[in-house]
Design an enzyme around this catalytic site. Structure first.
Site, PDB file in Angstrom:
ATOM      1  N   VAL A  40       6.120   8.752   8.539  1.00  0.00           N
ATOM      2  CA  VAL A  40       5.533   8.006   9.651  1.00  0.00           C
ATOM      3  C   VAL A  40       6.344   8.123  10.937  1.00  0.00           C
ATOM      4  O   VAL A  40       5.843   7.798  12.025  1.00  0.00           O
ATOM      5  CB  VAL A  40       5.374   6.507   9.283  1.00  0.00           C
ATOM      6  CG1 VAL A  40       4.374   6.348   8.162  1.00  0.00           C
ATOM      7  CG2 VAL A  40       6.722   5.886   8.891  1.00  0.00           C
ATOM      8  N   ALA A  41       7.589   8.580  10.829  1.00  0.00           N
ATOM      9  CA  ALA A  41       8.416   8.729  12.033  1.00  0.00           C
ATOM     10  C   ALA A  41       9.595   9.637  11.726  1.00  0.00           C
ATOM     11  O   ALA A  41       9.959   9.828  10.559  1.00  0.00           O
ATOM     12  CB  ALA A  41       8.903   7.373  12.536  1.00  0.00           C
TER      13      ALA A  41
ATOM     14  N   LYS B 256      13.968   4.737   5.126  1.00  0.00           N
ATOM     15  CA  LYS B 256      14.659   5.560   6.117  1.00  0.00           C
ATOM     16  C   LYS B 256      15.573   6.521   5.370  1.00  0.00           C
ATOM     17  O   LYS B 256      16.575   6.114   4.788  1.00  0.00           O
ATOM     18  CB  LYS B 256      15.463   4.679   7.071  1.00  0.00           C
ATOM     19  CG  LYS B 256      16.201   5.440   8.159  1.00  0.00           C
ATOM     20  CD  LYS B 256      16.956   4.468   9.061  1.00  0.00           C
ATOM     21  CE  LYS B 256      17.726   5.193  10.150  1.00  0.00           C
ATOM     22  NZ  LYS B 256      18.447   4.233  11.035  1.00  0.00           N
TER      23      LYS B 256
ATOM     24  N   ASP C 188      21.557  -1.048  20.868  1.00  0.00           N
ATOM     25  CA  ASP C 188      20.462  -0.105  21.144  1.00  0.00           C
ATOM     26  C   ASP C 188      19.126  -0.851  21.132  1.00  0.00           C
ATOM     27  O   ASP C 188      18.151  -0.413  20.528  1.00  0.00           O
ATOM     28  CB  ASP C 188      20.452   1.022  20.115  1.00  0.00           C
ATOM     29  CG  ASP C 188      19.593   2.208  20.570  1.00  0.00           C
ATOM     30  OD1 ASP C 188      19.282   2.299  21.770  1.00  0.00           O
ATOM     31  OD2 ASP C 188      19.218   3.031  19.715  1.00  0.00           O
TER      32      ASP C 188
END
Length: 444
Positions: free
Chosen positions: A173-174, A194, A300
């Site tokens: 998805v990413a 991840k 971030d």
């Protein structure tokens, strides 16, 4: 004057059998045929393109795009060169300042004497100071958890250690610079995984430490608006996987629509009250992180690192750059985060604290109110933006001035103030946004 009779054609040349063309006729037809072929070919030459003709328009367009891209690359390189030149000058100034401080306090002589007498074994005060500055102390409970073996033991003890065979990966998805994110199933539950690239661990000496820190940071979180860790596969390089709850959308997608950055909107702007509610939830999640013991600074914070669940509530996520800070401690790593949302002191590679997250939040709050990407009103690239922000020259365009949002505009300006001391804490931001949100919700 009498007309001359036409010359007669010799009988032999004019003789032929009945129904057959004579020799002269055949010769005439051949001459006419060759002329026709020549004229036809010449006509083709006049109408058909040849090798020497100009290239098609499509090729020209492609070349123009390539030239435009090269111009952009050259411009970007020039911006980077200017930025790094300024950073080098600032670093030199800072080193001169440190040298002057050392000389004024008598440390410089100790350092020189230590260098001239290498056999001297007793530590001097200056060597202790140098060692402390190059190896800042980390809180004891963080120090042991950055060790992967200790983290594995902790994960097994608390029930969030996951064997890779339990994970069923589905679609990607990413993808980022260090990892890919997959939609997956774990024990019947839909999760996000991840997967850190194996080369990240092989090529980066601190890769395992960074991975362990991200997992450790997530494992400590228990807040509604912070992404929840389901578990982790702690077997790098091939199975350095972080397993979290699955989210379909980021704040960036919700606010701007899917795809890359554009000047024109592709989706309708969400209602004002909903955008304000998202800002309040982000502030509450960040207040939790900053009031954690030891404090966690995100470093971030940006819309693409803020996820949203099916009910459109936020989750502060991606702790790959996060850091624990003890009381009164400063971080000094430089250029950590994303230029467009980065605080000026971080851009300048100066010591910074949790107020760098407040600066990033100010940029996000303004983005939520205007519905525009930061600095979209300029033609600057990220490097040029960083250079201008670091010098205190630019901030994103504020919302249209309206009487009912003056307090919000003031909050934005305080949050991205050049001086970190003037930026409010997230506790103050949360209280202020709560009152403003209640005012809009209860307005007649």
């Amino acid at each position: 004057m009498s007309r001359q009779p036409p010359k007669s054609i010799p009988l032999a040349a004019n003789m032929s059998s009945p129904g057959q063309p004579n020799t002269a006729t055949i010769a005439a037809l051949k001459t006419r045929s060759s002329r026709t072929k020549f004229c036809g070919a010449f006509g083709d030459c006049m109408t058909k393109p040849t090798i020497a003709s100009s290239p098609p328009r499509q090729s020209n367009s492609r070349l123009e795009l390539q030239v435009e891209e090269l111009h952009k690359e050259v411009k970007k390189e020039k911006e980077l060169k200017s930025m790094y030149k300024i950073r080098l000058e600032r670093t030199q100034d800072y080193l001169k300042y440190c040298l002057q401080v050392a000389q004024d306090n008598g440390f410089l002589n100790h350092i020189i004497n230590k260098k001239d007498n290498p056999q001297e074994s007793s530590p001097t005060s200056s060597s202790a100071i140098v060692q402390a500055s190059t190896n800042p102390q980390t809180p004891p409970n963080v120090q042991q958890n950055t060790n992967l073996l200790a983290l594995i033991e902790q994960a097994k003890l608390n029930g969030w250690y996951i064997d890779p065979h339990e994970i069923e990966l589905h679609k990607k998805v990413a993808q980022g610079s260090t990892a890919e994110i997959y939609k997956a199933t774990w024990r019947g539950l839909e999760v996000a995984v991840k997967c850190i690239f194996p080369d990240f661990f092989r090529l980066n000496d601190c890769g395992v430490s960074f991975f362990a820190q991200e997992v450790e940071t997530l494992s400590r979180q228990r807040h509604t608006y912070v992404l929840r860790l389901m578990g982790a596969c702690l077997d790098p390089p091939n199975h350095g996987w972080v397993v979290t709850e699955f989210m379909n959308m980021t704040l960036k997608d919700w606010l701007h629509g899917p795809g890359k950055r554009r000047k024109e909107r592709v989706t309708p702007l969400p209602p004002f009250e909903e955008r304000l509610a998202k800002a309040l939830e982000i502030a509450q999640g960040m207040q939790y992180l900053h009031e954690h013991k030891p404090m966690i600074i995100h470093r971030d914070l940006k819309p693409s690192n803020i996820f949203m669940d099916d009910a459109f509530h936020v989750r502060v996520a991606d702790f790959g750059h996060a850091r624990f800070l003890s009381d009164e401690e400063k971080a000094f790593t430089g250029e950590t985060g994303t230029y467009v949302y980065m605080a000026p002191e971080v851009i300048r590679s100066e010591p910074y604290d949790e107020k760098c997250d407040v600066f990033s939040f100010g940029i996000i709050l303004n983005e939520l109110l205007t519905g525009n990407y930061p600095y979209i009103e300029t033609d600057y690239g990220p490097s040029k933006i960083a250079l201008q922000v670091g010098e205190g020259k630019i901030r994103p365009a504020l919302p249209e001035h309206e009487d009912n949002i003056e307090d919000l505009i003031q909050l934005i300006q305080l949050s991205w103030d050049e001086d970190p001391e003037y930026r409010p804490s997230f506790g103050t931001i949360t209280r202020g946004l709560t009152m403003i949100y209640d005012r809009f919700i209860n307005a007649p």
